[in-house]
Design an enzyme around this catalytic site. Structure first.
Site, PDB file in Angstrom:
ATOM      1  N   PRO A  17       0.945  -0.848   0.177  1.00 28.39           N
ATOM      2  CA  PRO A  17      -0.304   0.085   0.032  1.00 28.39           C
ATOM      3  C   PRO A  17       0.809   1.395   0.130  1.00 28.39           C
ATOM      4  CG  PRO A  17      -0.223  -1.129   2.331  1.00 28.39           C
ATOM      5  CD  PRO A  17       0.736  -1.821   1.167  1.00 28.39           C
ATOM      6  N   CYS A 102       1.919   2.717   9.872  1.00 25.72           N
ATOM      7  CA  CYS A 102       2.087   4.513   9.600  1.00 25.72           C
ATOM      8  C   CYS A 102       2.643   5.490  11.168  1.00 25.72           C
ATOM      9  CB  CYS A 102       0.948   4.776   9.077  1.00 25.72           C
ATOM     10  SG  CYS A 102       1.357   6.441   8.372  1.00 25.72           S
ATOM     11  N   ASN A 203       9.103  -7.046   3.764  1.00 27.46           N
ATOM     12  CA  ASN A 203       9.191  -5.559   3.346  1.00 27.46           C
ATOM     13  C   ASN A 203      10.265  -4.927   3.468  1.00 27.46           C
ATOM     14  OD1 ASN A 203       7.313  -2.709   3.321  1.00 27.46           O
ATOM     15  ND2 ASN A 203       7.961  -3.647   1.580  1.00 27.46           N
ATOM     16  N   GLY A 204      10.670  -3.976   1.918  1.00 30.03           N
ATOM     17  CA  GLY A 204      11.477  -3.146   2.611  1.00 30.03           C
ATOM     18  C   GLY A 204      12.841  -3.102   1.737  1.00 30.03           C
ATOM     19  N   ASP A 205      12.955  -1.856   1.037  1.00 30.90           N
ATOM     20  CA  ASP A 205      13.924  -2.189  -0.116  1.00 30.90           C
ATOM     21  C   ASP A 205      14.593  -3.045  -0.996  1.00 30.90           C
ATOM     22  OD1 ASP A 205      14.167   0.380   1.561  1.00 30.90           O
ATOM     23  OD2 ASP A 205      16.170  -0.650   2.497  1.00 30.90           O
ATOM     24  N   ARG A 228       8.205   1.107  -2.987  1.00 34.92           N
ATOM     25  CA  ARG A 228       8.532   1.946  -4.025  1.00 34.92           C
ATOM     26  C   ARG A 228       9.071   1.454  -5.548  1.00 34.92           C
ATOM     27  NH1 ARG A 228      11.886   4.373   0.427  1.00 34.92           N
ATOM     28  NH2 ARG A 228      11.972   2.108   1.042  1.00 34.92           N
TER      29      ARG A 228
HETATM   30  C1  LIG Z   1       4.741   7.668  -0.625  1.00 34.35           C
HETATM   31  C2  LIG Z   1       4.176   6.231   0.513  1.00 34.35           C
HETATM   32  C3  LIG Z   1       3.067   5.888   1.352  1.00 34.35           C
HETATM   33  C4  LIG Z   1       2.502   5.287   1.996  1.00 34.35           C
HETATM   34  N1  LIG Z   1       1.528   4.544   1.994  1.00 34.35           N
HETATM   35  C5  LIG Z   1       1.360   3.217   3.102  1.00 34.35           C
HETATM   36  C6  LIG Z   1       0.404   2.932   3.135  1.00 34.35           C
HETATM   37  O1  LIG Z   1      -0.872   3.568   3.041  1.00 34.35           O
HETATM   38  N2  LIG Z   1      -0.589   2.190   4.139  1.00 34.35           N
HETATM   39  C7  LIG Z   1       0.854   0.968   4.670  1.00 34.35           C
HETATM   40  O2  LIG Z   1       0.509   0.135   4.807  1.00 34.35           O
HETATM   41  N3  LIG Z   1       2.173   1.492   4.529  1.00 34.35           N
HETATM   42  C8  LIG Z   1       2.210   2.458   3.739  1.00 34.35           C
HETATM   43  N4  LIG Z   1       3.362   3.197   3.477  1.00 34.35           N
HETATM   44  C9  LIG Z   1       4.335   1.851   3.699  1.00 34.35           C
HETATM   45  C10 LIG Z   1       4.919   1.271   2.151  1.00 34.35           C
HETATM   46  O3  LIG Z   1       4.247  -0.222   2.061  1.00 34.35           O
HETATM   47  C11 LIG Z   1       6.291   0.516   1.939  1.00 34.35           C
HETATM   48  O4  LIG Z   1       6.015  -0.178   4.134  1.00 34.35           O
HETATM   49  C12 LIG Z   1       7.947   1.029   2.610  1.00 34.35           C
HETATM   50  O5  LIG Z   1       7.672   1.955   1.926  1.00 34.35           O
HETATM   51  C13 LIG Z   1       8.779   0.087   2.299  1.00 34.35           C
HETATM   52  O6  LIG Z   1       8.606  -1.211   1.440  1.00 34.35           O
HETATM   53  P1  LIG Z   1       9.206  -0.665  -0.106  1.00 34.35           P
HETATM   54  O7  LIG Z   1      11.261  -0.320   0.682  1.00 34.35           O
HETATM   55  O8  LIG Z   1       9.308  -1.646  -1.112  1.00 34.35           O
HETATM   56  O9  LIG Z   1       8.915   0.898  -0.400  1.00 34.35           O
HETATM   57  C14 LIG Z   1       4.012   4.320   2.339  1.00 34.35           C
HETATM   58  C15 LIG Z   1       5.087   4.395   1.944  1.00 34.35           C
HETATM   59  C16 LIG Z   1       5.141   5.357   0.904  1.00 34.35           C
HETATM   60  C17 LIG Z   1       6.671   5.635   1.093  1.00 34.35           C
END
Ligand SMILES: Cc1cc2nc3c(=O)[nH]c(=O)nc-3n(C[C@H](O)[C@H](O)[C@H](O)COP(=O)(O)O)c2cc1C
Length: 351
Positions: A17, A102, A203-205, A228
């Site tokens: 999300p 969050c 999850n992450g990066d 991302r």
């Molecule tokens: C712009 C933005 C919006 C996000 N919105 C949510 C959200 O609505 N709910 C949630 O659980 N995490 C949210 N996250 C966190 C992401 O779901 C994810 O846990 C975090 O970006 C790490 O994963 P990634 O490195 O693959 O991006 C958000 C992150 C970003 C950068």
């Protein structure tokens, strides 16, 4: 294959999300390309759902091609979260996720998001009530803990499993970390080891297929969630799936194909949000597409000012179509400005 409660999913790769991005249009792009089979919506406030607030309900808008869908709820009140989940289930949603991660200040102030994990009993009560209220799977997404001194995720994951939560997604950072530093694979592994049966999604990066492999091998997690990395490259799920299965990696999509998906993305956002709001929301999305398109620098500049469907068509016709047939070596010069998501940096007490 991965099993989440009553759902049998053929892929263990999940679209994270991302508030402001994971609307119907983007989810359909990901699904059409061949990606995550259970994407999650932006987080939606439980009370907003109960009051049928326009801003909340629109985030849950879906269609037949967007199934199965998981909606993410956030809130501070266990009854509200459970009742909102009940309504979503009655609307045909396949699963509900509860946001306990969050870190944004305005969400924390209301007692939701990461704030919930500071009160373990309340967090468990929220999960338990929601599980009891609906027949669809209930999952939880959280961070490792509030800060390095308070790593609560392993303990909570075990308690969530006991009350019937069907899967846990764990972002390998603490709330205090925000988005800084790197993801803590040891922390994710501890969560995996804390549960008995349910899948834990890491999850992450993850921005490359190899990162997914590394996270799964190191932590033992059953699948991964990508946020991302999917904005940067909506084809990441396809490539990761092939990589994990040991298949040949798919070829990079041609610019014309990227533009076709982008056009679809924009059009679908107009249908969902109307021309005015869609144009404004698309500005931040268009710059991600710009990174992999010929004449991307000029396109980037223009798309950040897009006003309407006809303006969008004009920008695409003037700044992309003349260059689509060119081999990459002949693309107009000029590096596209680097874009990154506007994630808050450093200490997050002021977010
Ligand atoms: C712009 C933005 C919006 C996000 N919105 C949510 C959200 O609505 N709910 C949630 O659980 N995490 C949210 N996250 C966190 C992401 O779901 C994810 O846990 C975090 O970006 C790490 O994963 P990634 O490195 O693959 O991006 C958000 C992150 C970003 C950068």
């Amino acid at each position: 294959m991965i099993i989440i409660g009553t759902l049998r999913l053929e892929s263990n790769l999940f679209l994270a999300p991302l508030a402001g991005y994971t609307n119907l249009a983007f989810r359909l792009v990901i699904r059409r390309i061949g990606g995550s089979v259970l994407p999650t919506t932006d987080m939606v406030h439980a009370r907003g759902i109960l009051e049928k607030g326009e801003g909340s309900v629109i985030l849950t808008k879906s269609c037949r091609e967007d199934q199965p869908l998981r909606v993410q709820l956030f809130g501070a009140n266990p009854d509200e979260v459970a009742r909102a989940a009940e309504w979503l289930a009655s609307e045909g949603v396949a699963a509900v996720d509860i946001n306990m991660g969050c870190p944004a200040h305005k969400v924390l102030r209301s007692g939701a998001g990461s704030a919930i994990i500071c009160d373990h009993d309340k967090a468990v009560e929220m999960a338990a009530k929601t599980v009891k209220t609906v027949k669809i799977p209930v999952t939880v997404k959280m961070r490792l803990g509030w800060d390095d001194k308070n790593i609560s995720a392993p303990l909570l994951a075990a308690r969530f499993e006991d009350v019937g939560v069907a899967a846990i997604t764990i972002h390998g950072r603490t709330r205090a970390q925000g988005f800084s530093g790197s993801v803590n694979l040891d922390g994710i592994r501890q969560v995996v080891q804390a549960v008995k049966r349910i899948p834990v999604i890491g999850n992450g990066d993850i921005t490359k297929p190899e990162h997914a492999r590394q996270m799964m091998d190191y932590t033992g997690c059953a699948g991964v969630m990508i946020g991302r990395g999917a904005l940067l490259n909506p084809w990441i799920f396809l490539a990761t799936r092939a990589f994990l299965q040991g298949d040949t990696l798919p070829l990079k999509p041609l610019p014309a194909e990227r533009v076709e998906y982008m056009n679809f993305h924009f059009r679908t956002m107009v249908e969902q949000f109307g021309e005015y709001q869609a144009s404004r929301c698309f500005r931040k999305m268009g710059v991600w597409y710009a990174k992999s398109l010929p004449n991307g620098k000029a396109f980037h500049r223009s798309i950040t000012m897009v006003e309407s469907q006809s303006h969008y068509d004009e920008i695409v016709a003037g700044q992309l179509l003349p260059y689509l047939h060119l081999p990459e070596a002949e693309w107009p010069r000029g590096k596209c400005k680097d874009v990154s998501l506007p994630v808050p940096a450093g200490p997050n007490s002021m977010w």
